[in-house]
Design a protein around this motif. Structure first.
Motif, mmCIF file in Angstrom:
data_model
loop_
_atom_site.group_PDB
_atom_site.id
_atom_site.type_symbol
_atom_site.label_atom_id
_atom_site.label_comp_id
_atom_site.label_asym_id
_atom_site.label_seq_id
_atom_site.Cartn_x
_atom_site.Cartn_y
_atom_site.Cartn_z
ATOM 1 N N MET A 309 0.838 -1.206 0.000
ATOM 2 C CA MET A 309 0.000 0.000 0.000
ATOM 3 C C MET A 309 0.872 1.254 0.000
ATOM 4 S SD MET A 309 -2.940 1.575 0.149
ATOM 5 C CE MET A 309 -4.472 1.166 0.991
ATOM 6 N N ILE A 310 1.808 1.321 0.936
ATOM 7 C CA ILE A 310 2.685 2.496 1.046
ATOM 8 C C ILE A 310 3.474 2.679 -0.255
ATOM 9 C CG2 ILE A 310 4.519 3.584 2.408
ATOM 10 C CD1 ILE A 310 2.200 2.718 4.187
ATOM 11 N N ASP A 311 4.073 1.595 -0.735
ATOM 12 C CA ASP A 311 4.945 1.683 -1.917
ATOM 13 C C ASP A 311 4.163 2.162 -3.141
ATOM 14 O OD1 ASP A 311 7.085 0.863 -0.434
ATOM 15 O OD2 ASP A 311 7.035 -1.227 -1.113
ATOM 16 N N ASP A 466 14.508 -1.710 -2.507
ATOM 17 C CA ASP A 466 14.559 -3.101 -2.956
ATOM 18 C C ASP A 466 13.929 -3.203 -4.339
ATOM 19 O OD1 ASP A 466 14.939 -5.982 -2.339
ATOM 20 O OD2 ASP A 466 12.775 -6.002 -2.649
ATOM 21 N N VAL A 467 14.510 -4.030 -5.207
ATOM 22 C CA VAL A 467 13.984 -4.128 -6.577
ATOM 23 C C VAL A 467 12.557 -4.636 -6.619
ATOM 24 C CG1 VAL A 467 16.023 -4.317 -8.052
ATOM 25 C CG2 VAL A 467 15.186 -6.346 -6.896
ATOM 26 N N ARG A 468 12.223 -5.610 -5.769
ATOM 27 C CA ARG A 468 10.864 -6.134 -5.832
ATOM 28 C C ARG A 468 9.866 -5.021 -5.536
ATOM 29 N NH1 ARG A 468 7.304 -7.284 -2.810
ATOM 30 N NH2 ARG A 468 8.581 -6.997 -0.965
ATOM 31 N N ARG A 469 10.186 -4.222 -4.546
ATOM 32 C CA ARG A 469 9.272 -3.146 -4.180
ATOM 33 C C ARG A 469 9.222 -2.084 -5.272
ATOM 34 N NH1 ARG A 469 10.740 -1.868 1.959
ATOM 35 N NH2 ARG A 469 9.142 -0.279 1.633
ATOM 36 N N ALA A 470 10.364 -1.781 -5.864
ATOM 37 C CA ALA A 470 10.389 -0.804 -6.961
ATOM 38 C C ALA A 470 9.542 -1.307 -8.127
ATOM 39 C CB ALA A 470 11.823 -0.574 -7.413
ATOM 40 N N LEU A 471 9.632 -2.608 -8.409
ATOM 41 C CA LEU A 471 8.895 -3.163 -9.550
ATOM 42 C C LEU A 471 7.398 -3.281 -9.240
ATOM 43 C CD1 LEU A 471 11.555 -5.717 -10.693
ATOM 44 C CD2 LEU A 471 10.694 -3.781 -12.025
#
Lengths: 723, 723
Positions: A309-311, A466-471
């Motif tokens: 949600m935040i991301d 983190d890449v997962r969160r960026a993606l």
């Protein structure tokens, strides 16, 4: 049951909530730790800071003054007009205060007090609703922490901002928020505070937070409407537990989503137990699948936990949604290049090859010695540990200016000496110049890592650790789509079939089911019903072999499971043999012999078209893989019925196994537009004929342009109680 | 090609690497920013701090002294013994230095220098390997940042610890690590630094980090062995790009994993292109699927990105693996209870109902007024915003002491006033007392949130800022299983079938394929091959109707796709008709007529058993859903062949659609133990007969105790080049 609420249309002027000229706080006391006192203190503090412009009046019949300030015995004793009243007193006393406020022409009340329906006090809930109805006052709550608007200083969030640790130190428990563009509507006070707290770390400000509580009056839908028209709001985030009127909610969602992104975290995914499932559809499609279908229909972005949600909110707060899914990845760490491009594909993004022209322009940078000769020019692009801040800038400029890509993931890891902090300004500048949909990923927890993330955030480029969160964030930016209609307005029920009224509750007869389908343009294979062995000889004149024979019985829902279907009958003698086998089976089961259905065999892909009745949303439509693997695969999509052609195409596109529609084995490709038409037509049946509570074609056999309802079952119920 | 390397057995004494008595640094210069200088400074600093016990000698033929300290012109000039040499000079000069070090009897060399095979300098790579072979010295690298051991102070990580910002401020770029129990083996310097940096924030210390570089000598396998025997190491984390010798790697993994948890982040998931796929197996099973199979076989925990790596390593560093999957969730925020229990199920954990006895004990707490009367005693348990620190303690004590649950997720959100910081000590104490497998989740970024997380970490309870991350960690704690054998030792190839030698390269003839399968106990349906129409009358004497007729052709791999299979033939006339249809089809395709295969029809679940040859791991075995949906479903699991019965059972359990084996429609349940035996037998074929490069039974039709290889295709290749 659902109804299209009339009061959804009732005008609500929430300016008295978010920008009142005067506020009364009922429940202020000598004890500064009482909720009323905390709220009063906070409001007067906001007033002294110049944030809140409204007058604030303390109310308590048992207190005459507080620190030299007059306390009013009741709202009616306040001479001036009161726009907003905040009520924090025992539940029993609330209805009377509402009536009093009504007389005083107060516009909006926030009822903080708990102790109503949520603890089973239906009586008090009723009294409260009556008072609201009689006075016409608009109410938030009860049982809520209320509203926080950092623009106007209206703030009833009474949970402690600071708390003491055991060692006597005071530590911040809930940071103050800054004004911003994220509106939060929440069914949980705690979760809304976590969201605002976490957003603050990224420098994201809040338009307002509304905790709706028990929603006896003002509801999620009202605030959706308000924030979607509010120029200060860029993105709306909702923590949702559930709604009562699904259609009204869907309507509000679609209207809001047509104006700006709406992001929802839906809790409460466990099933409504005890529903009788006569079809696969009814057994597979639970409450969460229906909500998820509604979210898709309305163009809502669904997230699965708080961090997501935040991301995602962060991304939408800083970026505009993306036109497409073509991602360019730029880094100086080879491992991250590989990990991120693998994950990107999994998140539904595309990582296309670099077009030749861009490639040539980038190769030029080698001549200018800006990038090392060993660097392989490709996507993802790894500048290696030798990559400088300037190289990042020049590469990004060339790629961004080409306009080939839709999305950018920049990962200038700070560890190598060649990266300095000018990389932040350089990349931000180009992002703005070319209006890129871009996020930055910087792993690590060193001062440098934190500094880089913070700076990018400040410059309006969302950063992630983190890449997962960026993606996840990038992927969300591509999933926002405005619903096609400005509002979700289902067509009226004009097409109702009269003869259905004469049918009794229970399983729908095959003959009627076929008649019903044909009314909606859905074809069944040539079929004979035979109840007597003597009639078998008529089959060859009427049907072409090969044929299928099925038990006809109102008592058996899943005939295949009991061996009640015999396929591939090619001759008369096989027909007679099959008849004997099936009759024996039925009699052995102790059932009445009602005959068999004989159908011409159809070849194609086995699909499922279903409709079931959801207690919140009413009729829904399900499309998916059918046949014997229906339940094992559970590959289906759901929508609130009815749907149009384009929505039906979306459903088709959601199938995980969509490939099998595109020319599977020796079958011709299924005509997807024709299929969408069929789905759309089917979706009207239960909407237009409410007595059909469950309906399922399984399999619907599709091949090229032809769609055959090979088996159909349905449930009629005129009682609203049997869902 | 793969070989079981003999040197895997060669003894390596890595004490000279991790605890040298003396170190020479070759490449120290007047320029303090040169890599050799940075490493020398760091080592002497560690020595002055008393961390490093070894003597440190600077070496450079062109420098005689540095800040008053003697610089040696060469290693041979150093009078004392040298255990470890660190080399940071241009690549061309490295082989000679290795020879010199060999003469000096240096035990281990770390070659920092790049410029070998990784940039295409195969010549230099060859020279280096020769020097290593001739001298017997053990080498890490080249092209690496080397080794960091916070216990002994051996540290060659030369990337900047501090870097200057544009405004002149100095900011920490890479924090110092503290000694701890996590060993990191990495194929990327940058990623290893990110891992150590992020672990530090959670207070997790490092046993040692080894960046293996080009692995011309010492490899991942050597360090796996070292750390698995090392008493200071509790968990081993690997960042892996790829290995050359898959069998050796699997062996090392299984041996290490039998002793302690091994966690791997594997990058490089894109496919090895250009493999000719004659079977579904070969087209579905790519490099990453094979690695993933090997990880499962070895009991390795696989993670997918950096954050997950950190989160999971943190859990294993602080907790012991869990016996089971039964999770208890305790919180004071209702929304989190629902979100977390939904996610837990998705992550493969169980959230069972609270047993009556525990329930009764917890109800007692209501009498003691420790928990509110309105609290519903269930799992997940929401104490509501009224829940106190003491209530958390008492509830946790009662639940933990029952021993019913395997895992605990504690979420005492700090926002309500009723939670004070004593909750940290209370919950930590009970966790220790009952030796619970537990994690804490505290959302938020306020001082309180950070304080709570930090404190729990300090007390050995891993804390996470998000439920998804907490559950990822808990789930990982349940997936560690020791491989059954202490080491993975495939049986020798004893069973080789002699007559295969006489076959030519190409598709395997049906007759031979059946003969091969029968040798391994795999049955095919009764089958006739007929090449002449005149023979059709013999069928009824030999087979029972219904039968299937398939084109027999060495040129057609997927017969169904071209309509080359006719099912359900029940009479002689249908037989003759089918024959005509198929013959016409073959002749129209311009192929030679090789006849048809006629088989008795078999009913059951369609499975796939395949074997393909992986360039890294050699023969592999694949088990999954077969039939026409094979590629559409892609529901399969992979292992390195051969496998035993228990491993085969694991493969069966991995099927997403396992349910269809447990009594699907009117079929009896498949005997899973029998099935596992068949898979295990099948897996031996390609291992024992290396000329079979691809082999696939599809479908293998399973029903009860019976397994029928209805179709089989294979590829023979005696050339090692054709994989």
């Amino acid at each position: 049951m659902f109804v299209i609420s009339e009061d959804a249309e009732k005008m609500v002027d929430l300016k008295y909530l978010f920008n009142p000229a005067s506020i009364a706080v009922v429940g202020v006391s000598h004890n500064p730790l009482k909720i009323g006192s905390i709220i009063y203190q906070r409001l007067t503090k906001n007033k002294s800071l110049g944030i809140l412009k409204a007058e604030v009046y303390p109310v308590n019949p048992k207190v005459s003054s507080l620190n030299g300030i007059k306390v009013y015995p009741s709202i009616s004793e306040i001479q001036d007009d009161v726009d907003l009243v905040v009520i924090a007193i025992p539940a029993e006393a609330v209805p009377d205060v509402i009536r009093e406020a009504g007389e005083k022409k107060v516009k909006v009340a926030i009822i903080i007090s708990g102790g109503f329906a949520e603890i089973g006090r239906i009586d008090l809930d009723g009294k409260l609703r009556e008072a609201i109805k009689d006075t016409g006052i608009r109410v938030i709550g009860p049982n809520t922490i209320g509203v926080l608007d950092p623009y106007s200083g209206v703030d009833t969030f009474f949970l402690p901002r600071f708390k003491m640790l055991s060692d006597g130190r005071i530590a911040e428990s809930l940071p103050d928020v800054t004004p911003g563009n994220v509106a939060i509507i929440s069914q949980s006070g705690a979760l809304s505070e976590i969201i605002m707290d976490c957003l603050k770390v990224s420098g994201i400000g809040i338009r307002a937070i509304v905790c709706v509580g028990n929603q006896v009056d003002l509801s999620i839908e009202d605030f959706l409407k308000y924030f979607s028209d509010d120029p200060l709001t860029k993105v709306i985030a909702i923590y949702l537990e559930g709604v009562k009127d699904g259609r009204r909610f869907l309507n509000a969602l679609a209207e809001a989503s047509a104006k700006k992104p709406v992001i929802i975290l839906k809790a409460g995914k466990t099933e409504v137990a005890g529903r009788a499932a006569y079809t696969h559809t009814a057994s597979m499609v639970g409450s969460i699948e229906v909500y998820r279908g509604a979210f898709k229909q309305a163009g809502v972005i669904e997230v699965e936990d708080m961090e997501e949600m935040i991301d995602v909110v962060k991304a939408f707060s800083m970026m505009n949604p993306s036109r497409g899914k073509k991602l360019f990845i730029l880094t100086n760490a080879g491992g991250l290049a590989v990990i991120s491009s693998d994950l990107a594909l999994r998140y539904g993004l595309l990582v296309p090859s670099m077009p030749e022209e861009i490639k040539n322009n980038l190769e030029e940078l080698k001549n200018r010695r800006l990038i090392e000769p060993m660097v392989v020019i490709q996507n993802p692009l790894d500048l290696t540990a030798q990559g400088t801040s300037e190289a990042f800038e020049e590469v990004y400029r060339i790629v961004a200016s080409s306009g080939f890509f839709d999305l950018y993931l920049l990962m200038p890891s700070h560890q190598p000496p060649s990266i300095d902090d000018t990389v932040i300004d350089r990349l931000s500048r180009i992002s703005r110049e070319y209006d890129c949909c871009v996020v930055v990923c910087e792993h690590g927890e060193s001062e440098w890592s934190r500094y880089i993330r913070e700076k990018f955030d400040q410059l309006g480029i969302p950063s992630y650790p983190d890449v997962r969160r960026a993606l996840t964030a990038l992927s969300a930016l591509t999933t926002y789509r405005k619903p096609r209609d400005k509002s979700y307005q289902p067509p009226r029920r004009t097409n109702k079939i009269k003869w259905l009224d004469s049918l009794e509750n229970g399983l729908l007869d095959y003959d009627y089911a076929i008649k019903l389908l044909s009314h909606y343009g859905l074809e069944a294979p040539k079929t004979l019903k035979i109840t007597d062995e003597g009639e078998l000889h008529t089959v060859s004149g009427k049907l072409s072999f090969p044929v299928v024979m099925k038990i006809f019985s109102r008592r058996i829902a899943h005939k295949t499971d009991i061996g009640g279907v015999i396929l591939g009958i090619k001759t008369h003698s096989e027909l007679a043999e099959a008849y004997k086998v099936l009759k024996k089976k039925v009699l052995e089961m102790g059932l009445e012999w009602e005959g068999v259905i004989i159908q011409e065999m159809v070849k194609g892909v086995e699909l499922l078209l279903g409709s079931s009745y959801d207690p919140v949303f009413g009729p829904t439509v399900t499309f998916g893989i059918g046949g014997v693997l229906t339940e094992a695969l559970r590959d289906f999509s759901v929508r609130i019925a009815p749907i149009d052609f384009t929505e039906a195409l979306e459903m088709i596109n959601e199938l995980k196994m969509k490939k099998i529609l595109e020319g599977f084995r020796d079958l011709p490709p299924v005509n997807l537009e024709k299929l969408a038409e069929k789905i759309s037509e089917f979706s009207k049946i239960t909407w237009e004929n409410p007595s059909i509570r469950q309906l399922e074609i399984n399999p619907l056999i599709a091949s090229g342009d032809r769609f055959m309802a090979v088996d159909v079952r349905g449930l009629i119920s005129k009682s609203q109680l049997l869902s």
